[in-house]
Write an enzyme that holds these catalytic residues in place. Sequence first.
Site, PDB file in Angstrom:
ATOM      1  N   ARG A 167      -8.854  77.518 -28.730  1.00 20.09           N
ATOM      2  CA  ARG A 167      -8.117  78.140 -29.776  1.00 20.09           C
ATOM      3  C   ARG A 167      -8.149  79.332 -30.582  1.00 20.09           C
ATOM      4  NH1 ARG A 167      -8.445  72.073 -32.279  1.00 20.09           N
ATOM      5  NH2 ARG A 167     -10.781  72.596 -31.544  1.00 20.09           N
ATOM      6  N   ASP A 219     -10.595  68.182 -20.001  1.00 18.47           N
ATOM      7  CA  ASP A 219     -11.287  67.665 -20.877  1.00 18.47           C
ATOM      8  C   ASP A 219     -12.111  66.447 -20.506  1.00 18.47           C
ATOM      9  OD1 ASP A 219     -11.554  67.891 -24.130  1.00 18.47           O
ATOM     10  OD2 ASP A 219     -11.648  65.632 -23.774  1.00 18.47           O
TER      11      ASP A 219
END
Length: 352
Positions: free
Chosen positions: A38, A84
């Site tokens: 991000r 992930d």
Amino acid sequence: MNGKGNSAVRGAEKPFLKALAGEASDRPPMWLMRQAGRYLPEYRAIRATVSGFLELCYTPELATEVTLQPIRRYGFDAAILFSDILVVPDALGQEVTFVEGEGPKLAPIRSAAEARTLSADWIRQRLAPVFETVESVRSKLPDETALIGFAGAPWTVACYMVEGGGSRDFTEVKRFAYQDPKSFQDVIDVLVDGTIDYLCAQVEAGADALQLFDTWAGVLPDDAFAAYVTEPARKIVAGVRAKHPDIPMIGFPRGAGVGYARYLDQTGVNGVSIDVAVDLDWAAKTLQPKGAVQGNLDPQRLLVGGDGLNAAADRILTAFSDGPFIFNLGHGVIKETPPEHVEALVERVRGR
Ligand code: CP3
């Protein structure tokens, strides 16, 4: 981006793999944990096109693109697969969702009966999009750039599975482990089996090296650390090497303290990723003779930037200059980090 090679001979020329093979270098290879994410505007742009985070992980075209973004921007020596650690419980049958601003949520597993609902049989089928991403990234990376595959280590993944999400004090997972060690061991065992299969499939799709993330290793006393951190890592390394004898592996038992030495001795990993609290001189003396060290700049230094960042990076570079070393952070890039600070860090590490 030009070449497409992945032969063993070319692989041996990648600076990242040389460090894992035990070579010291005047110009250490570097990459950053959470280098895709991000803090990058180009990541946020792609993230905005999907409804959930896992959709990004399970869409090979998009996952490939975000894996490559930090390589294009900074030319790191290694790309890490964009995925992930929680795709594994998702594939074992415990559905995972990511709630915006709250992190991961899972229906918790806290009993023998719930543990029995998990199965490692479907890993390869359910996680096929992840392996497709590995293959597609591999075909687009420059020859000198290594591709790191990864998985969460059983203890850390079990923390999320038993707590049902993130936790401060790990009350539920420790209660389960201490009150019903047999059933908790069943959860660890299914994670060991699933993780071996998951990592082997990543190697078969083109990963050059593997990292095992044990983010919550540091909350355990030494006997539980041996049982739930070191022993599962040893089994995973042995299980992966039974099929892929030469694959380099890095362990990240975050917060292990002096336990890093035992972990490196006993698991068979080629190197360890050290967290911010590890003493530099101790690590150079105790760990580097046995394997590569990766780390350990405080991500908060990168967020703040400036002279403090340069000085902190220099101390680390000096401390580890005589042995095998990979420059990295002690934990992931913080999402508010200005991308220019990463640029400055790359120049500092490369410019020496
Ligand atoms: O660039 C890379 O490092 C590769 C991708 C990667 C992600 N997560 C992407 C991600 C890797 C290697 C991970 C590992 C991971 N995931 C760990 C171990 C390392 C560590 O950071 O301690 C853990 C504990 C997780 C579990 C996880 N994933 C949590 C707790 C969260 C939510 C917290 C948060 O930061 O929002 C995630 C989400 C996640 N994983 C994001 C990214 C880029 C942000 C989600 C988004 O974009 O909406």
